[in-house]
Write a protein that holds these residues in place. Sequence first.
Motif, PDB file in Angstrom:
ATOM      1  N   LYS A  22       5.942  40.413  25.944  1.00  0.00           N
ATOM      2  CA  LYS A  22       6.370  39.033  25.827  1.00  0.00           C
ATOM      3  C   LYS A  22       5.883  38.230  27.021  1.00  0.00           C
ATOM      4  O   LYS A  22       6.147  38.593  28.168  1.00  0.00           O
ATOM      5  N   PRO A  23       5.139  37.162  26.793  1.00  0.00           N
ATOM      6  CA  PRO A  23       4.578  36.404  27.907  1.00  0.00           C
ATOM      7  C   PRO A  23       5.628  35.533  28.570  1.00  0.00           C
ATOM      8  O   PRO A  23       6.682  35.236  28.005  1.00  0.00           O
ATOM      9  N   ASP A  24       5.316  35.137  29.801  1.00  0.00           N
ATOM     10  CA  ASP A  24       6.169  34.165  30.474  1.00  0.00           C
ATOM     11  C   ASP A  24       5.841  32.794  29.890  1.00  0.00           C
ATOM     12  O   ASP A  24       4.684  32.400  29.839  1.00  0.00           O
ATOM     13  N   GLY A  25       6.854  32.080  29.427  1.00  0.00           N
ATOM     14  CA  GLY A  25       6.610  30.779  28.829  1.00  0.00           C
ATOM     15  C   GLY A  25       6.261  30.901  27.359  1.00  0.00           C
ATOM     16  O   GLY A  25       6.391  31.963  26.751  1.00  0.00           O
TER      17      GLY A  25
END
Length: 428
Positions: A22-25
């Motif tokens: 899961k990416p940041d942002g």
Amino acid sequence: MAVITAAAMALTGCGGSDTATKPDGPVKIKVWAWYPAFQPVVDLFNKTHTDVQIEWTNAGTGQDQYTKLQTALKAGKGAPDVVMLEFQEIPTFQLTKHLVDLGKHGANSIKGNYVDWAWKQVSNGDAVYAIPVDAGPMAMLYREDIFKEYGLTVPKTWAEFKEQAQKLKAASPTSFMTDFGANDGGFMTGLLWQAGARPFGYTAAQAPNIDLDVNSEAAKKVMTYWEDMVDSGLADRAAFATTDFYKGLTTGKYATYLAAGWGPGYLASVAKETAGKWRAAPLPQWNPGENAQGDWGGSAFAVTDQTKHPKEATKVAMEIFGANKDAWKIGIDQAFLFPTATPILDWEYFRDKKYDFFGGQKVNEVFVPAYNGIGEFDWSPFNSYYFSQLTTALNQAVEKKTPWPAALDTVQQNLSTYASQQGFKVAP
């Protein structure tokens, strides 16, 4: 485009993965599309979504984009998450298992927003390979001033169309009722579609079996008609999108333009000096009182198997246009797209929109019924080859003055040979 064999059906794409880190942002989804005025639509999506953001690239129009896409898919890298595909190209990319089944990510929840024929262009049972965006229902655009000058009446049948063409020719020998662009496979297929011709019987589920009936009686009826129109000097034979064609539209050389739902915007852009002189009427019918329709064009958003975020990519495909009125206001006013989503077709802003180029006529009152009357139609997984064979054979027939129906026999034979060589089982 690279040749695609039936053996490629055995290939299994990754189909995307929800297990990606899961990416940041917000999740960033790469989109390839060539829709006109698309940047404002992208900006609107990004402004109204905090969890997903679109990174848009125009990778080329039509075949240019498809060639790049095919190369990237074959290489296993470089493809976008979401890509614009014309209806007729979806089977080609679906065949090689490079399109994610959007039905697994909630796409069937919006099935009710589309008429049956349009949804079946992008799906097979519960499997959904793309989300419809725009379509090209056909109608007849005509010069009201020319019709009045020569006492022509708006034809309701193709027989009447020919009668009015003869009347026009007798009064104005240098004029033509219309132009027949034998260089456009989509245009010709739209006319075949309206006449009841079904060149292909194919679904992903039945592959590698395919039915070929390019030279059906219905198809030959269409070609016989237009051969006579051209040979009699009633219809011009300038290639579409050429200087001669554009000149014909602007000078009054052509009394009508057989167009798709995107045609009004196209005509307004290439024949600006004729503003206010055109009107729209239903496409003439083969039999009085019928409501047979055909489609010329149409596109959708698909998700490629190289995406790491199929759920978010599906959301982009579903929502960037979908039934979003703000997005569609841009698509309608700036890009002249003809929507496939019924909430937009029923929207008063679209339905009752007056077009200055057409003298204030509500042209969508013509195109929407045409869209609703379109019947089901199958495409082959080698459509580029089909269009190439169709346009080549017809243009040769035009130039050599050989029978147009016989050109369809040539196309039928060539397609049958080609399909068999690619591993398909051809019927009949």
